[in-house]
Scaffold this active site. Sequence first.
Site: not given
Length: 348
Positions: A138-139, A68, A17, A226, A49-50
């Site tokens: 997925g991709h 994410d 992150u 979080d 901004a949740d």
Amino acid sequence: MKKEQKKLTEMTTAGGUAAKIGPEVLASVLSQLPKNDNIENLLVGLDTADDAAVYKLNDDMALIQTLDFFTPMVDDPYVFGQIAASNSLSDVYAMGGKPLVAMNIVCFPSCHDMDVLAEILKGGFDKVKESGALLVGGHTVDDKEPKYGLSVSGIVSPNKVLSNATAKPGDKLIITKPIGVGVLNTAMKEGMVEQHIADKVIEIMIHLNKYAAMSFEKFDVNSVTDITGFGLLGHTLEMAKASEVSIEIESKHVPIIEGAIEMAQMGIIPAGMYKNMHYVSKDVEVVGNIEVAVQDILYDPQTSGGLLISVKEELAEELVKDMKLNGAIEAKIIGSVVPKGEKYITVL
């Protein structure tokens, strides 16, 4: 032709992150987007901004949607997959929901050993399975810098949606994981961290917030988010602004991973910390003689960090005990919610 064998962390400029665009730049970009029209069924959107979007499907069920992904912060591909998946799933738990299905988001260089990618995907698969959700597709994109994460869909009862916008004055603030991951990941990349500390950091990052969130079935909490790339104070600020309150953080009670303070004292600090500090510090008042390294770590970008929970004072101690019984063994009360003051955050 022999495929490349570089370490994952050698292929990235920033990991986890800490690789996110800084909050100030992001806020500037997002401010240019048009607002959604007043859509009755959109329970949680862009405005606060949740952690995820929530859309009401009917009176009994709402859809949670999040995604994410990020670059590697460890060299073990299986562990990287576990960390990235745990981080992606966390947003669903922060909204009070249950993850149902997930899809892989993959950027990976085609010149690299594809067995490494297979291990990343195995790590992600195992964490999705542990969560009780299903990995369904997925991709992929051929990219010189590897990145991995998930798009996750979950469900929640419309009247049990948790948000970062509903903290109440008088609440206590609880954190469920220690902080310092960003500092220690930076130090680990330079080989400066003892093995038992590195193992602890990895253990924290792969731990699902599912176990802390299990307690939400027994306790009525007011607000949850979080703690990820914007650090403890960055996500605390989002909660305070969205809830129109102020929050007091007692720095001596904030759990910090062994070794993080020492690394910060040596100047081993991720770039994301400076971005967070630049954006957030104007809304923070520091009271008392708090060590600079500790102040720095409060801005440290976390990868797969814990939940930040606002709950009535009379429930806080019992909630912490229950979360520890469920496996969130480092849950701790770290502060209080107070009426809106001059600053959104006071660090004591």
